[in-house]
Design an enzyme around this catalytic site. Structure first.
Site, PDB file in Angstrom:
ATOM      1  CB  CYS A  69      -0.945  -0.014   1.196  1.00  0.00           C
ATOM      2  SG  CYS A  69      -2.123   1.350   1.132  1.00  0.00           S
ATOM      3  CB  CYS A 106     -16.396   2.611  -3.932  1.00  0.00           C
ATOM      4  SG  CYS A 106     -15.503   1.719  -2.670  1.00  0.00           S
ATOM      5  CB  CYS A 137     -19.244   0.986  -1.851  1.00  0.00           C
ATOM      6  SG  CYS A 137     -17.973  -0.156  -1.264  1.00  0.00           S
ATOM      7  CB  CYS A 197     -17.480  -5.019  -1.436  1.00  0.00           C
ATOM      8  SG  CYS A 197     -16.198  -4.843  -2.695  1.00  0.00           S
TER       9      CYS A 197
HETATM   10  N1  SAM Z   1      -7.729   1.101   4.794  1.00  0.00           N
HETATM   11  C1  SAM Z   1      -8.801   0.324   4.316  1.00  0.00           C
HETATM   12  C2  SAM Z   1      -8.486  -1.147   4.251  1.00  0.00           C
HETATM   13  O1  SAM Z   1      -7.331  -1.512   4.322  1.00  0.00           O
HETATM   14  O2  SAM Z   1      -9.427  -1.916   4.139  1.00  0.00           O
HETATM   15  C3  SAM Z   1      -9.347   0.772   2.973  1.00  0.00           C
HETATM   16  C4  SAM Z   1      -8.415   1.130   1.845  1.00  0.00           C
HETATM   17  S1  SAM Z   1      -7.349  -0.163   1.222  1.00  0.00           S
HETATM   18  C5  SAM Z   1      -6.337   0.790   0.158  1.00  0.00           C
HETATM   19  C6  SAM Z   1      -8.425  -1.147   0.186  1.00  0.00           C
HETATM   20  C7  SAM Z   1      -7.839  -2.299  -0.600  1.00  0.00           C
HETATM   21  O3  SAM Z   1      -7.126  -1.815  -1.723  1.00  0.00           O
HETATM   22  C8  SAM Z   1      -6.847  -3.205   0.078  1.00  0.00           C
HETATM   23  O4  SAM Z   1      -7.463  -4.146   0.911  1.00  0.00           O
HETATM   24  C9  SAM Z   1      -6.164  -3.877  -1.099  1.00  0.00           C
HETATM   25  O5  SAM Z   1      -6.831  -5.066  -1.463  1.00  0.00           O
HETATM   26  C10 SAM Z   1      -6.315  -2.852  -2.227  1.00  0.00           C
HETATM   27  N2  SAM Z   1      -5.004  -2.289  -2.612  1.00  0.00           N
HETATM   28  C11 SAM Z   1      -4.331  -1.334  -1.959  1.00  0.00           C
HETATM   29  N3  SAM Z   1      -3.161  -1.057  -2.574  1.00  0.00           N
HETATM   30  C12 SAM Z   1      -3.084  -1.871  -3.644  1.00  0.00           C
HETATM   31  C13 SAM Z   1      -2.113  -2.062  -4.680  1.00  0.00           C
HETATM   32  N4  SAM Z   1      -0.978  -1.388  -4.701  1.00  0.00           N
HETATM   33  N5  SAM Z   1      -2.372  -2.975  -5.639  1.00  0.00           N
HETATM   34  C14 SAM Z   1      -3.522  -3.690  -5.611  1.00  0.00           C
HETATM   35  N6  SAM Z   1      -4.467  -3.547  -4.660  1.00  0.00           N
HETATM   36  C15 SAM Z   1      -4.273  -2.658  -3.687  1.00  0.00           C
HETATM   37  C1  DTB Z   2     -10.351  -2.913  -3.785  1.00  0.00           C
HETATM   38  O1  DTB Z   2     -10.369  -4.150  -3.621  1.00  0.00           O
HETATM   39  N1  DTB Z   2      -9.578  -2.282  -4.649  1.00  0.00           N
HETATM   40  C2  DTB Z   2      -9.755  -0.841  -4.551  1.00  0.00           C
HETATM   41  C3  DTB Z   2     -10.940  -0.727  -3.552  1.00  0.00           C
HETATM   42  N2  DTB Z   2     -11.121  -2.074  -3.111  1.00  0.00           N
HETATM   43  C4  DTB Z   2     -10.890   0.238  -2.460  1.00  0.00           C
HETATM   44  C5  DTB Z   2      -8.520  -0.121  -4.234  1.00  0.00           C
HETATM   45  C6  DTB Z   2      -7.388  -0.371  -5.206  1.00  0.00           C
HETATM   46  C7  DTB Z   2      -6.237   0.449  -4.817  1.00  0.00           C
HETATM   47  C8  DTB Z   2      -5.126   0.380  -5.805  1.00  0.00           C
HETATM   48  C9  DTB Z   2      -3.928   1.153  -5.408  1.00  0.00           C
HETATM   49  C10 DTB Z   2      -4.147   2.620  -5.240  1.00  0.00           C
HETATM   50  O2  DTB Z   2      -4.780   3.293  -6.109  1.00  0.00           O
HETATM   51  O3  DTB Z   2      -3.644   3.167  -4.258  1.00  0.00           O
HETATM   52 FE1  SF4 Z   3      -3.331   0.823   3.080  1.00  0.00          FE
HETATM   53 FE2  SF4 Z   3      -5.713   0.112   4.161  1.00  0.00          FE
HETATM   54 FE3  SF4 Z   3      -3.408  -1.126   4.887  1.00  0.00          FE
HETATM   55 FE4  SF4 Z   3      -3.881   1.408   5.616  1.00  0.00          FE
HETATM   56  S1  SF4 Z   3      -5.039  -0.409   6.247  1.00  0.00           S
HETATM   57  S2  SF4 Z   3      -1.933   0.598   4.839  1.00  0.00           S
HETATM   58  S3  SF4 Z   3      -4.932   2.195   3.791  1.00  0.00           S
HETATM   59  S4  SF4 Z   3      -4.402  -1.134   2.844  1.00  0.00           S
END
Ligand code: SAM
Ligand code: DTB
Ligand code: SF4
Length: 322
Positions: A69, A106, A137, A197
């Site tokens: 992330c 979302c 969402c 989801c």
């Molecule tokens: N903080 C919250 C969480 O972790 O549930 C919400 C935001 S988080 C960015 C949502 C989802 O985005 C993560 O669970 C992950 O599956 C996806 N995601 C985040 N960064 C990604 C990346 N670089 N490539 C693919 N999927 C990513």
């Molecule tokens: C999910 O499974 N993919 C989305 C949404 N839920 C929130 C997020 C993808 C994040 C991809 C990396 C980024 O843009 O930071």
């Molecule tokens: Fe990224 Fe969500 Fe993990 Fe925070 S909790 S580091 S926003 S994927």
């Protein structure tokens, strides 16, 4: 007899074992896709694809250490942390998404979980977006008791919370919370009557067995998730997974097909990583049973195909937006 007819079925208790999903992965590609198409056509219009638009309402500065992330405060990705977005900006983005043809909006926040004050502001956003006639969402991290109920009262339709990877692989990617914490939040969401989801990421260095294990975990959720986002890792410089070996594109398509077969009634979303995919690869994902996408030129912090490119792709493939 053809391998299609011999392909494994869920066990009597309707639980998918990772071995059974692994056996699906091992089918010849054409047999796997044929089976996925059969399941898809039995439950959905095969030419209809749902479109959700994403907006990051609170970007960066997250306490968690998720290895993929860009928004973790622990990784040096150069991303600037932002405060929670004002309501009028959220509404403007939602209106634009609706005008472009999205059916669901979302909103994502880079939190371990929302504080009570944050939750009240997000509840306002949900009310306002819902009033535009969009499905809502949010993805806000882990929820405490009572928070899911508050979101439901604001009119929330879906909560996104991913299992992300196999239980056996989770600790290689994330150490600041456990996958059980994610299950606990999913339970609260479901109890509050919000649709779930829940999906994961492919391409983080996991094995095929791990991918099969993730799909089995998702398929064994009760009830199965309404939407299943399958993300292809977007390798972000500065994150621990920046150098991860990309997964073979056919293996990604296989993962979509396995999600479709094991979760016949769920919307399977071709999610992150689409910008790096050719039109032909995306078409294979739709053939494998993907029937939802993120729509609009940005995901949370990374790019997504322009809406116009998607419109052209839909037209070339004869796909209808729903
Ligand atoms: N903080 C919250 C969480 O972790 O549930 C919400 C935001 S988080 C960015 C949502 C989802 O985005 C993560 O669970 C992950 O599956 C996806 N995601 C985040 N960064 C990604 C990346 N670089 N490539 C693919 N999927 C990513
Ligand atoms: C999910 O499974 N993919 C989305 C949404 N839920 C929130 C997020 C993808 C994040 C991809 C990396 C980024 O843009 O930071
Ligand atoms: Fe990224 Fe969500 Fe993990 Fe925070 S909790 S580091 S926003 S994927």
């Amino acid at each position: 007899m053809s391998a299609v007819l011999q392909a494994p079925q869920p066990a009597a208790a309707k639980k998918w074992t990772k071995e059974a999903v692994e056996a699906l992965f091992a089918l010849p590609f054409n047999d796997l896709l044929f089976r996925a198409q059969q399941v898809h056509r039995a439950h959905f219009d095969a030419n209809a694809v749902q479109r959700s638009t994403l907006l990051s309402v609170k970007t960066g500065g997250c306490s968690e250490d998720c290895g993929y992330c860009s928004q973790s405060a622990r990784h040096k990705t150069g991303l600037e942390a932002e405060k929670l977005m004002p309501l009028d900006q959220v509404v403007a983005a939602a209106r634009a998404a609706k005008d472009k043809g999205a059916s669901r909006f979302c909103m994502g926040a880079a939190w371990r979980g929302p504080k009570q004050r944050d939750l009240e502001e997000v509840a306002e956003m949900i009310r306002a977006v819902k009033a535009l006639g969009l499905e809502t969402c949010v993805t806000l991290g882990m929820l405490k008791d009572g928070q899911a109920q508050q979101l439901r009262e604001a009119g929330l339709d879906y909560y996104n919370h991913n299992l992300d990877t196999a239980p056996e692989f989770y600790g290689n990617v994330i150490t600041t919370h456990s996958q059980q914490d994610r299950h606990d939040t999913l339970h609260k969401v479901r109890e509050a009557g919000i649709k779930v989801c829940c999906g994961g990421i492919v391409g983080m260095g996991e094995s095929r067995r791990d991918r099969a294990s993730l799909i089995a975990e998702l398929a064994n959720l009760e009830p199965q998730p309404d939407s299943v986002p399958i993300n292809n890792l977007v390798a972000i410089p500065g994150t621990p997974l920046a150098g991860a070996e990309p997964v073979d594109p056919f293996e990604f398509v296989r993962t979509i097909a396995c999600a479709r077969i094991t979760m016949p009634r769920s919307f399977v979303r071709l999610s992150a990583g689409r910008q790096q995919m050719s039109d032909e690869l995306q078409a294979l994902c739709f053939l494998a049973g993907a029937n939802s996408i993120f729509y609009g030129d940005k995901l949370l912090t990374t790019g997504n195909p322009e809406a116009d490119r998607d419109e052209r792709l839909f037209a070339r493939l004869g796909l209808q937006a729903i």
